[in-house]
Design a protein around this motif. Structure first.
Motif, mmCIF file in Angstrom:
data_model
loop_
_atom_site.group_PDB
_atom_site.id
_atom_site.type_symbol
_atom_site.label_atom_id
_atom_site.label_comp_id
_atom_site.label_asym_id
_atom_site.label_seq_id
_atom_site.Cartn_x
_atom_site.Cartn_y
_atom_site.Cartn_z
ATOM 1 N N ILE A 51 0.705 -1.170 0.091
ATOM 2 C CA ILE A 51 -0.225 0.059 0.041
ATOM 3 C C ILE A 51 0.956 1.217 0.042
ATOM 4 N N SER A 52 0.508 2.288 -1.054
ATOM 5 C CA SER A 52 1.483 3.334 -1.129
ATOM 6 C C SER A 52 1.225 4.431 -0.009
ATOM 7 N N TRP A 53 2.308 5.130 0.298
ATOM 8 C CA TRP A 53 2.377 6.134 1.245
ATOM 9 C C TRP A 53 1.582 7.207 0.934
ATOM 10 N N ASN A 54 1.409 7.726 -0.074
ATOM 11 C CA ASN A 54 0.738 8.995 -0.528
ATOM 12 C C ASN A 54 -0.813 8.681 -1.103
ATOM 13 N N THR A 55 -1.165 7.739 -2.024
ATOM 14 C CA THR A 55 -2.314 7.565 -2.239
ATOM 15 C C THR A 55 -3.057 6.360 -1.643
ATOM 16 N N ALA A 56 -2.409 5.588 -0.998
ATOM 17 C CA ALA A 56 -3.123 4.429 -0.191
ATOM 18 C C ALA A 56 -3.516 3.508 -1.567
ATOM 19 N N SER A 57 -2.894 3.461 -2.742
ATOM 20 C CA SER A 57 -3.145 2.533 -3.717
ATOM 21 C C SER A 57 -2.555 1.165 -3.363
ATOM 22 N N THR A 58 -3.237 0.128 -3.735
ATOM 23 C CA THR A 58 -2.672 -1.130 -3.481
ATOM 24 C C THR A 58 -2.257 -1.928 -4.621
ATOM 25 N N VAL A 59 -1.690 -3.103 -4.261
ATOM 26 C CA VAL A 59 -1.197 -4.112 -5.181
ATOM 27 C C VAL A 59 -1.233 -5.197 -4.607
ATOM 28 N N TYR A 60 -1.506 -6.395 -5.377
ATOM 29 C CA TYR A 60 -1.429 -7.896 -4.783
ATOM 30 C C TYR A 60 -0.961 -8.687 -5.630
ATOM 31 N N ALA A 61 -0.430 -9.733 -5.040
ATOM 32 C CA ALA A 61 0.151 -10.975 -5.703
ATOM 33 C C ALA A 61 -1.043 -11.556 -6.477
ATOM 34 N N ASP A 62 -0.970 -12.261 -7.472
ATOM 35 C CA ASP A 62 -2.002 -12.765 -8.182
ATOM 36 C C ASP A 62 -2.725 -13.914 -7.057
ATOM 37 N N SER A 63 -1.605 -14.643 -6.603
ATOM 38 C CA SER A 63 -2.221 -15.838 -5.669
ATOM 39 C C SER A 63 -2.711 -15.361 -4.476
ATOM 40 N N VAL A 64 -3.089 -13.896 -4.136
ATOM 41 C CA VAL A 64 -3.726 -13.714 -3.060
ATOM 42 C C VAL A 64 -5.013 -12.786 -3.367
ATOM 43 N N LYS A 65 -4.844 -12.135 -4.633
ATOM 44 C CA LYS A 65 -5.800 -11.363 -4.923
ATOM 45 C C LYS A 65 -7.434 -11.738 -4.897
ATOM 46 N N GLY A 66 -8.192 -10.741 -4.434
ATOM 47 C CA GLY A 66 -9.646 -11.391 -4.067
ATOM 48 C C GLY A 66 -9.840 -12.017 -2.518
ATOM 49 N N ARG A 67 -8.560 -12.537 -1.747
ATOM 50 C CA ARG A 67 -8.793 -12.990 -0.701
ATOM 51 C C ARG A 67 -8.072 -12.192 0.452
ATOM 52 N N PHE A 68 -6.868 -11.355 0.118
ATOM 53 C CA PHE A 68 -6.397 -10.643 1.122
ATOM 54 C C PHE A 68 -6.496 -9.128 0.721
ATOM 55 N N THR A 69 -6.762 -8.399 2.065
ATOM 56 C CA THR A 69 -6.824 -6.842 1.764
ATOM 57 C C THR A 69 -5.703 -6.214 2.686
ATOM 58 N N ILE A 70 -4.845 -5.281 2.078
ATOM 59 C CA ILE A 70 -4.069 -4.559 2.903
ATOM 60 C C ILE A 70 -4.681 -3.263 3.120
ATOM 61 N N SER A 71 -4.457 -2.773 4.438
ATOM 62 C CA SER A 71 -4.857 -1.179 4.902
ATOM 63 C C SER A 71 -3.954 -0.614 5.639
ATOM 64 N N ARG A 72 -4.082 0.676 5.879
ATOM 65 C CA ARG A 72 -3.195 1.193 6.667
ATOM 66 C C ARG A 72 -4.115 2.099 7.614
ATOM 67 N N ASP A 73 -3.521 2.559 8.778
ATOM 68 C CA ASP A 73 -3.979 3.596 9.877
ATOM 69 C C ASP A 73 -2.895 4.710 10.133
ATOM 70 N N ASN A 74 -2.712 5.702 9.440
ATOM 71 C CA ASN A 74 -1.615 6.363 9.790
ATOM 72 C C ASN A 74 -1.714 7.118 11.277
ATOM 73 N N ALA A 75 -2.903 7.103 11.558
ATOM 74 C CA ALA A 75 -3.160 7.777 13.065
ATOM 75 C C ALA A 75 -2.590 6.738 13.962
ATOM 76 N N LYS A 76 -2.603 5.413 13.686
ATOM 77 C CA LYS A 76 -2.222 4.441 14.505
ATOM 78 C C LYS A 76 -0.548 3.757 14.241
ATOM 79 N N ASN A 77 -0.199 4.290 13.200
ATOM 80 C CA ASN A 77 1.181 3.893 12.584
ATOM 81 C C ASN A 77 1.202 2.417 12.363
ATOM 82 N N THR A 78 -0.046 1.953 11.820
ATOM 83 C CA THR A 78 -0.185 0.610 11.699
ATOM 84 C C THR A 78 -0.602 0.165 10.290
#
Length: 126
Positions: A51-78
């Motif tokens: 997940i990118s730092w500025n736009t929060a755009s995401t990219v996934y490996a084909d093997s996990v696409k549709g099953r995994f979701t990456i997200s970030r919470d900048n307020a929690k540094n997580t």
């Protein structure tokens, strides 16, 4: 001192779900693109999601696409990795990593990342 600490791994049956967390400290989290990688026993480390730092755009490996979701919470540094419909082949040590202002193809290249966590084991039983 920069530190990434993963949590949330464990043992789950096939078809189950887990959510991994990665808490960052000692760095300006909002300026780092974040990635998840994994390494199964006797295999090379592989890219999972980013997940990118500025736009929060995401990219996934084909093997996990549709099953995994990456997200970030900048307020929690997580950064999180929500995993559903887990399969035995998802079994691996999962690592989070931070890349300063990362973009483009560098996001999927483990060698580009500046900092790494210690990893958390995910085991999916059949």
């Amino acid at each position: 001192q920069e530190q990434l600490v993963e949590s949330g791994g464990g043992l789950v049956q096939a078809g189950g779900s887990l959510r991994l967390s990665c808490a960052a400290s000692g760095l300006t989290f909002s300026t780092y693109s974040m990635g998840w990688f994994r390494q199964a026993q006797d295999k090379e480390r592989e890219f999972v999601a980013t997940i990118s730092w500025n736009t929060a755009s995401t990219v996934y490996a084909d093997s996990v696409k549709g099953r995994f979701t990456i997200s970030r919470d900048n307020a929690k540094n997580t950064v999180y990795l929500q995993m559903i419909s887990l399969k035995p082949e998802d079994t691996a040590v999962y690592y989070c990593a931070a890349l300063l202002r990362g973009s483009g193809l560098r996001l999927i290249n483990s060698k580009a990342y500046n900092y790494w966590g210690q990893g958390t084991q995910v085991t999916v039983s059949s």
